[in-house]
Design an enzyme around this catalytic site. Structure first.
Site, PDB file in Angstrom:
ATOM      1  N   GLU A 165       0.712  -1.214  -0.194  1.00  0.00           N
ATOM      2  CA  GLU A 165       0.016   0.119  -0.085  1.00  0.00           C
ATOM      3  C   GLU A 165       0.698   1.318  -0.019  1.00  0.00           C
ATOM      4  O   GLU A 165       0.351   2.287   0.339  1.00  0.00           O
ATOM      5  CB  GLU A 165      -0.872  -0.054   1.374  1.00  0.00           C
ATOM      6  CG  GLU A 165      -2.422  -0.536   0.978  1.00  0.00           C
ATOM      7  CD  GLU A 165      -2.668  -2.084   0.500  1.00  0.00           C
ATOM      8  OE1 GLU A 165      -1.671  -2.766   0.671  1.00  0.00           O
ATOM      9  OE2 GLU A 165      -3.632  -2.324   0.040  1.00  0.00           O
ATOM     10  N   TYR A 167       3.394   2.042   2.070  1.00  0.00           N
ATOM     11  CA  TYR A 167       4.106   2.146   3.181  1.00  0.00           C
ATOM     12  C   TYR A 167       5.643   2.033   2.951  1.00  0.00           C
ATOM     13  O   TYR A 167       6.116   1.637   2.138  1.00  0.00           O
ATOM     14  CB  TYR A 167       3.543   1.462   4.411  1.00  0.00           C
ATOM     15  CG  TYR A 167       1.931   1.998   4.870  1.00  0.00           C
ATOM     16  CD1 TYR A 167       1.910   3.245   5.007  1.00  0.00           C
ATOM     17  CD2 TYR A 167       0.826   1.175   4.408  1.00  0.00           C
ATOM     18  CE1 TYR A 167       0.347   3.820   5.480  1.00  0.00           C
ATOM     19  CE2 TYR A 167      -0.310   1.839   4.707  1.00  0.00           C
ATOM     20  CZ  TYR A 167      -0.551   2.975   5.172  1.00  0.00           C
ATOM     21  OH  TYR A 167      -1.854   3.473   5.518  1.00  0.00           O
ATOM     22  N   ARG A 215       2.643  -8.743   4.015  1.00  0.00           N
ATOM     23  CA  ARG A 215       1.674  -8.103   3.230  1.00  0.00           C
ATOM     24  C   ARG A 215       2.401  -7.734   1.956  1.00  0.00           C
ATOM     25  O   ARG A 215       3.250  -6.610   2.115  1.00  0.00           O
ATOM     26  CB  ARG A 215       0.797  -7.063   3.788  1.00  0.00           C
ATOM     27  CG  ARG A 215      -0.176  -6.603   3.149  1.00  0.00           C
ATOM     28  CD  ARG A 215      -1.819  -6.897   3.496  1.00  0.00           C
ATOM     29  NE  ARG A 215      -2.638  -6.175   2.552  1.00  0.00           N
ATOM     30  CZ  ARG A 215      -3.634  -5.387   2.980  1.00  0.00           C
ATOM     31  NH1 ARG A 215      -3.578  -4.807   4.186  1.00  0.00           N
ATOM     32  NH2 ARG A 215      -4.332  -4.723   2.558  1.00  0.00           N
ATOM     33  N   HIS A 253      -1.393   4.087  -1.610  1.00  0.00           N
ATOM     34  CA  HIS A 253      -2.659   5.057  -1.375  1.00  0.00           C
ATOM     35  C   HIS A 253      -2.613   6.270  -2.302  1.00  0.00           C
ATOM     36  O   HIS A 253      -3.757   6.837  -2.483  1.00  0.00           O
ATOM     37  CB  HIS A 253      -2.161   5.332  -0.099  1.00  0.00           C
ATOM     38  CG  HIS A 253      -2.621   4.440   1.051  1.00  0.00           C
ATOM     39  ND1 HIS A 253      -3.785   3.675   0.696  1.00  0.00           N
ATOM     40  CD2 HIS A 253      -2.310   4.081   2.215  1.00  0.00           C
ATOM     41  CE1 HIS A 253      -4.023   2.697   1.947  1.00  0.00           C
ATOM     42  NE2 HIS A 253      -2.911   2.970   2.825  1.00  0.00           N
ATOM     43  N   GLN A 340     -18.336   5.127   3.868  1.00  0.00           N
ATOM     44  CA  GLN A 340     -18.983   6.175   4.380  1.00  0.00           C
ATOM     45  C   GLN A 340     -18.723   6.539   6.070  1.00  0.00           C
ATOM     46  O   GLN A 340     -18.339   7.497   6.420  1.00  0.00           O
ATOM     47  CB  GLN A 340     -20.254   6.416   4.049  1.00  0.00           C
ATOM     48  CG  GLN A 340     -20.437   6.940   2.725  1.00  0.00           C
ATOM     49  CD  GLN A 340     -22.085   6.861   2.492  1.00  0.00           C
ATOM     50  OE1 GLN A 340     -22.292   6.403   1.519  1.00  0.00           O
ATOM     51  NE2 GLN A 340     -22.764   7.828   3.093  1.00  0.00           N
TER      52      GLN A 340
END
Ligand code: NAP
Ligand code: SF4
Length: 673
Positions: A165, A167, A215, A253, A340
């Site tokens: 992601e 990181y 991961r 991201h 949301q």
């Protein structure tokens, strides 16, 4: 015989066995930071009780410089270890297993202390990271190893080392963020040294009988991302270094391709995990947009992975696995991937919860205790507010009668499910229907409830929703002017359209009008639309041709009176996707306008307070999406007759009403009845 034999099959890791193939993926909920460890334990305990094979916690910082933000939770002291021990004990008491994720944010850290391989600011953060020197890198490794040892001391069954992601570890892997010339940069051997070294040293510290998940970013979706050969090389090295399991990470991201939003097709990236199958001997987990046991079972049956990760579905329903095992998948509250109440909250520094299940992370706060005396409750309005009241009150033991003028339940959810990219709402309405049946809730549909119908009930709840606001524009009664509900109901719309109002509904209407076939239901079309390529052919998985959307079905102009950027008020983590989709389809977005008049030729607008630059937007159809107002007629009538009622949802406050607020209000009311 279970319908989910693959999903429910145990997974033997040699030193321990997971009871099934379901991993609850890591989510940052904000619970650990809030410091109420009974609440943290209740949250994870409920998921363990619900039967998940292995839980992974939200990301824990290994040190201050690796934190996602100042104050992020980690295992820094004896007190922290004691707190985490309460969580692991609860999970074990419930028969579950839990691993702690170690998350070093690197340049994604929202802090001036953040560090990275090179001093390159990310496009999604305001802080330029400090480039680490050799000693600094050694310190990061040591801190990550210490975090793993402390996790073991706190009773965790394992750790997940976050390597995807975008990181910290991911930042070392790609030349995009790693410009180093020492042994930590340059060749791929050097760039992958850090993650491999970390896995090796963690394994050495925790011994053989402790789960170590890595991961791994299998498709970066950024320019200059990893090649597939590099992904495979890394996976093999991670296995040799001692990992027990490889989990899939999809996209950085900062990637401009959606990876988990509701418009992403289900299991959209399982094909990427599938490519790695057979390259390593340790189990591989697939991830992203998997939200039903049927989809998960199919992926395992097809051999896409050894295990399936689902994260948000465990906010929506902690009992996902036991309901699947009982052969009752229709009882699982579905995650509609809206973000949301979970990710949008995280990015607004609010506690996560779930739109569908407001009790998520509020297990000890929002209690639905069984009632001693069952009463008769009438609920008028079967939209999100009325439905959530009905279900929660019935679960507590009350007798419910649900009224609606429409022939089916769902209210405005039935409009949302017509929007391309919002197909998940269909499952939500179906779940409400299934629960109504299971809870023996009486329905009186297809006719207006009157005061007479409501006489004799112990409590009356008015959830009659909202009606469209009348924008009072000259010419709005002309035949080519439509309301949004008419459009979503299938009314004929011309080729050139002006949409009045750029709120959530205005954006939805535009997507509906420009789309011919929903790419959410066609993975290959979706990949083409967003430019997702094969990482074996294109570095990072970005297709060479870039995004190739289907031509727009209509020419659409979206307008608002405010001069702010249209779509500013959309979801924090999903607004950019809606804006990008409409931009790709050539939708003109104009702010700061006045609506002068609607004529047979189109819409006449002017600009600014001085009403300058008067011009005609030529349009065959004009659609009104000018917000909503409470539908209170019945509530007012009852109040005038002196009949007490509870008014909730849009009937209470329509401004900026969404399903999240309606469902929360309905559930809270049900808790008190
Ligand atoms: P909304 O988001 O409040 O937007 C209403 C729009 O109407 C605004 O663009 C507003 O812009 C315009 N407007 C207000 N008064 C007007 C008037 N008198 N004349 C002309 N235009 C007027 O409401 P909505 O679009 O009806 O959506 C309702 C709720 O559902 C919102 O809370 C929304 O967030 C939610 N929703 C969310 C999503 C989602 O993707 N998450 C999708 C659909 C709906 P100006 O005042 O600047 O003209
Ligand atoms: Fe899923 Fe939406 Fe609930 Fe988040 S808020 S868990 S995305 S349904």
């Amino acid at each position: 015989m279970t319908p989910y034999p693959k999903l429910l099959a145990p997974l033997d890791l040699g030193f321990t066995t997971l009871k099934n193939r379901v991993l609850m993926g890591s989510m940052h909920t904000g619970l650990e930071e809030a410091g109420d460890w009974n609440r943290v334990a209740a949250f994870y305990g409920a998921r363990a009780k619900g039967g998940v094979g292995l839980i992974v916690t939200g990301g824990m910082a290994p040190n201050k410089e690796g934190a996602v933000m100042p104050g992020a939770a980690g295992l820094f002291s004896e007190e922290d270890i004691a707190n985490h021990t309460r969580v692991t004990a609860r999970v074990h008491d419930e028969g579950g297993k839990i691993a702690m994720q170690i998350l070093h944010a690197g340049r994604y850290g929202f802090s001036p202390d953040c560090v990275a391989p090179s001093a390159i600011k990310s496009p999604i953060s305001m802080f330029k990271p400090k480039a680490l020197d050799e000693a600094g890198i050694e310190k990061q490794i040591a801190d990550i190893v210490t975090a793993a040892s402390r996790a073991q001391a706190a009773g965790y069954d394992g750790v997940e080392i976050m390597g995807s992601e975008g990181y910290f570890l991911n930042q070392f892997l790609v030349a995009h963020t790693n410009k180093r010339t020492d042994r930590w940069g340059g060749s791929y051997e050097n760039r992958m040294r850090l993650p491999v070294e970390i896995v090796q040293r963690v394994r050495a510290a925790v011994g053989r009988e402790f789960i170590v998940i890595y991961r791994l970013s299998m498709i970066d979706l950024i320019p200059n991302g990893s090649t597939w050969a590099e992904v495979v090389q890394l996976a093999k090295a991670i296995e040799t270094a001692g990992a027990s399991i490889i989990n899939t990470g999809i996209g950085w991201h900062e990637a401009r391709i959606p990876t988990i939003a509701t418009s992403v097709p289900r299991a959209a990236f399982a094909w990427v995990t599938n490519k790695l199958m057979g390259e390593v001997a340790i189990p591989i987990i697939t991830s992203n947009r998997i939200n039903t046991p049927d989809v998960a079972e199919e992926l395992l049956a097809e051999g896409c992975a050894d295990m399936v990760s689902m994260a948000r579905p465990f906010l929506a329903d902690p009992d996902f696995v036991i309901k699947a095992a009982a052969g009752k998948p229709e009882m699982i509250a579905p995650c509609i991937a809206c973000n949301q109440a979970c990710l949008d909250h995280t990015f607004s520094l609010k506690m996560s919860t779930c739109l569908v299940n407001p009790r998520a992370c509020y297990e000890t706060v929002l209690l639905l205790t069984p009632v001693e005396t069952s009463i008769n409750i009438a609920i008028v309005g079967a939209g999100p507010a009325g439905l959530s009241t009905a279900l929660s009150a019935a679960e507590r033991g009350h007798k419910i009668t649900l009224f609606d003028t429409a022939p089916m339940v769902g209210g405005q959810l039935n409009l949302a499910k017509e929007v391309p990219g919002k197909e998940e709402f269909r499952g939500l309405v179906a779940w409400y229907q299934a629960r109504i049946k299971a809870l023996n809730i009486k329905t009186r549909l297809g006719k207006m409830a009157t005061a007479k119908d409501l006489a004799g009930f112990d409590e009356v709840v008015i959830a009659t929703g909202a009606k469209p606001r009348d924008p009072q524009i000259a010419g709005q009664n002309l035949p080519h002017v439509l309301g949004y509900a008419e459009v979503l109901g299938g009314a004929k719309v011309g080729k050139r359209v002006a949409v009045i109002g750029a709120g959530g509904i205005g954006f939805d209407i535009c997507e509906y009008l420009v789309t011919t076939d929903s790419p959410t239901l066609d993975l290959e079309a979706w990949k083409t639309e967003w430019g997702v390529g094969d990482p074996q052919i294109n570095r990072g998985g970005l297709a060479e041709a870039g995004p190739q959307p289907e031509p727009a079905a209509r020419s659409v102009t979206l307008l608002q009176r405010k001069s702010t950027k249209p779509g500013k008020g959309l979801g924090k983590t999903t607004g950019w996707i809606h804006r990008a989709t409409l931009k790709m389809k050539g939708v003109q977005m104009i702010g700061g306008v006045n609506y002068e008049e609607i004529t047979p030729q189109g819409l006449i607008i002017s600009e600014g307070e001085a009403r300058e630059n008067i011009r005609l937007i030529e349009a065959d159809t004009i659609v009104l999406c000018a917000g909503q107002q409470p539908e209170r007629r019945l509530a007012d009538e009852l109040e005038a007759m002196g009949i007490k009622c509870h008014v909730i949802g849009g009937a209470d406050v329509a401004a900026e009403l969404d399903a999240k607020r309606a469902i929360l209000q309905g559930t809270k009311l049900a808790a008190t009845l």
